[in-house]
Motif scaffolding. Structure first.
Motif, PDB file in Angstrom:
ATOM      1  N   ASN B 207      14.347  12.202 -34.193  1.00 45.46           N
ATOM      2  CA  ASN B 207      13.945  11.592 -35.458  1.00 45.46           C
ATOM      3  C   ASN B 207      14.920  10.534 -35.967  1.00 45.46           C
ATOM      4  N   THR B 227       9.174   8.660 -28.584  1.00 44.43           N
ATOM      5  CA  THR B 227       7.851   9.253 -28.344  1.00 44.43           C
ATOM      6  C   THR B 227       7.504   9.266 -26.864  1.00 44.43           C
ATOM      7  N   ARG B 228       7.884   8.198 -26.166  1.00 44.84           N
ATOM      8  CA  ARG B 228       7.584   8.121 -24.735  1.00 44.84           C
ATOM      9  C   ARG B 228       8.512   9.044 -23.945  1.00 44.84           C
ATOM     10  N   ARG B 230       9.871  11.766 -24.863  1.00 45.00           N
ATOM     11  CA  ARG B 230       9.511  13.168 -25.069  1.00 45.00           C
ATOM     12  C   ARG B 230       8.518  13.663 -24.022  1.00 45.00           C
TER      13      ARG B 230
END
Lengths: 334, 243
Positions: B207, B227-228, B230
């Motif tokens: 985050n 995001t990618r 993860r």
């Protein structure tokens, strides 16, 4: 310095003041006035004691710049003592220049040599550095032992100082006094400067100091060179007071060991420590000579003192007292 | 790009700690450098900050080639770093720890006052910023672990760096303190300071960061937005040991 204002929301911090300047000024005045009191009992002894004490204060205080502040123990520091003595002595023998004039020159020469030696020896760290300074001392000793021009290991005698015999100790006394005050002042200025802060930082963690932006290599070499200056000066004065130059007077490791010993007893890395250490060790030496005569017992007593200091004052007298907040303000020079 | 690591390798004996490693950090971002233990993250930090010299490859900072420069030079160009195990100078006070990096400059400056008024002001503001201003006159060795982390974080900001390398700022820190550190990093990032952070705390990484660089056994295996990362299989493989 002005305290931070409250407008930033940062709490103001109290500052401590002391009147130690007055007391130290009086002590200095007494030291300056001492040679005028010819009627003192044991006048010559007192002056000789002053000469020796001031010399050791100058040497230990200088040593402390690199050995205390920067944390690099030099066991070869007496090379500057000897080279200073030889330089001034030879200028007297071959050119007729008074060592009182050339002592500063000897100091500057040692300063320059300090830069050169520093460039080499500071490639090593920790114990390897200590060994490298011993190696330096051994090399210089071999050099002087075999340099026939300066008399090799037999040495060379110098013309006696041209002073009336009843005053002969006075110029040496003042020369050493000036050196002692000068070297302590130098140490004081360094301790209170950014340079000194950098030295204390690198003494604790060299990598951290570098990453914080300190040029540690340059700082170490500068410390080494500055710590050589007054050692060279007092070497020149001491050689003249003996009127003799011989390697074994200057280039024995015991001379360097004494600087280390005095610094450790007084408090390595503190400004007042070398002064206290020199006073304590010389007082102990003189006392044991008075009590036990010309035996070697003074060495045993010195050992016992060192043992006691290390047991009860692990940071030296000044360092440990300060750590416990018990250092008299008059000795708090840091 | 503010920082470019270009095909950098470093071996210790036969161990290739960093092998042909390339990644870049864009100015103004918070970039995380993650990977399992032994992936070479701290070695990469040591190479960037100049503590180690690469065997091969180049490192560029703000367009300058900084490969092989000594650490103080790199620091002065605007790269600050903290250490995973804090390296405060215990015998110095907290305030002295803050200003220690100002020991540079001309002869006259070096022999000048230990702490200038404006430096003290700046240091106190930063200590206040991380919440330990009241400890300014204490020796650093009297600080608790968390306070040391905060001191290390505050002191790196003294020289107004453009890029800050943080080595595990959350390591061993309690959750309340962690929130404070994360908040301070965000605040500073908004003032334009770029961060490269080595961190194991995945919540924090995901985050906080704009970009994530993943290392495993000395190599960069992928780089991209959190995001990618993860959902990247190679990352899971690296962490879980699937081959």
């Amino acid at each position: 310095m002005t305290a931070p204002t409250d407008t930033t929301g940062v709490p103001a911090r109290p500052r401590r003041r002391s009147s130690r300047g007055v007391v130290l000024g009086v002590v200095l005045l007494v030291a300056i006035a001492l040679p005028f009191f010819r009627g003192l009992p044991a006048y010559n002894y007192v002056l000789q004691l002053g000469i020796v004490l001031f010399m050791w204060i100058a040497m230990t205080s200088s040593w402390n710049i690199v050995g205390g502040f920067a944390g690099y123990i030099s066991l070869g520091h007496n090379v500057f003592y000897g080279i200073g003595g030889y330089l001034s002595g030879l200028l007297l023998v071959y050119a007729g220049w008074s060592p009182f004039a050339t002592a500063v020159l000897a100091g500057l020469f040692c300063l320059a040599l300090g830069v050169g030696f520093g460039l080499v020896t500071f490639r090593a760290h920790g114990p390897a550095f200590i060994i490298s300074t011993i190696a330096l001392l051994l090399m210089v000793t071999i050099f002087f032992d075999n340099w026939e021009f300066v008399g090799g290991s037999n040495g060379i005698s110098m013309p006696l100082p041209p002073f009336p015999v009843e005053w002969i100790k006075v110029p040496f006394y003042y020369a050493m006094l000036v050196s002692a005050v000068g070297s302590v002042y130098l140490a004081y200025r360094i301790a209170h400067s950014k340079f000194g802060l950098g030295l204390r930082a690198l003494a604790q963690d060299e990598t951290k100091a570098e990453v914080a932006g300190i040029d540690t290599r340059r700082f170490k070499i500068a410390a080494f060179a500055l710590s050589a200056f007054f050692v060279g000066v007092v070497g020149a004065v001491w050689a003249y007071s003996l009127s003799y130059l011989r390697p074994t007077i200057f280039f024995i490791i015991g001379v360097a060991a004494n600087m280390v010993l005095m610094a450790i007893i007084g408090g390595r890395g503190t400004v007042a420590g070398p002064v206290v250490g020199a006073i304590v060790l010389i007082a102990v030496n003189e006392l044991s000579v008075v009590l036990f005569g010309a035996s070697e017992l003074n060495i045993v007593v010195t050992g016992v003192i060192l043992l006691g200091v290390l047991l009860f004052f692990p940071l030296g007298i000044v360092g440990t007292l300060r750590e416990h907040g018990k250092l008299p303000a008059i000795l708090d020079w840091d | 790009m503010l920082l470019e690591v270009d095909h950098v390798s470093k071996a210790f004996g036969g161990v290739r700690a960093v092998a042909d490693c390339s990644f870049a950090v864009q100015e103004g971002t918070i970039t995380a450098l993650i990977g399992p233990n032994g992936a070479g993250k701290t070695t990469a930090f040591n190479l960037i900050s100049g503590i180690l010299t690469p065997d091969s490859g180049r490192i560029k900072f703000a367009g300058n080639d900084i490969t092989g420069l000594r650490p103080h030079k790199i620091a002065r160009l605007g790269v600050g770093r903290t250490f995973q195990i804090t390296r405060e100078l215990g015998d110095l006070t907290v305030l002295e720890n803050m200003v220690v990096g100002t020991a540079r400059g001309t002869f006259r400056e070096l022999l000048g006052r230990r702490v200038l008024a404006r430096e003290e002001q700046q240091a106190m503001e930063l200590l206040d910023f991380v919440g330990i201003a009241r400890l300014a006159d204490q020796k650093a060795k009297t600080l608790s672990y968390g306070q040391r982390k905060l001191l290390e974080f505050a002191s790196v900001l003294m020289s107004r760096p453009r890029l800050v390398l943080l080595d595990e700022p959350a390591g061993g820190v309690n959750p309340a303190l962690l929130d404070r550190i994360v908040d301070r990093i965000r605040t500073l990032n908004q003032t334009g300071i770029t961060f490269l952070i080595v961190e194991h705390n995945m919540d924090m990484v995901m985050n906080l960061s704009d970009e994530v660089v993943v290392m495993a056994h000395g190599e960069v295996i992928t780089q991209g937005p959190p995001t990618r990362i993860r959902s990247d299989d190679r990352v899971l493989d690296a962490y879980l040991g699937r081959v």
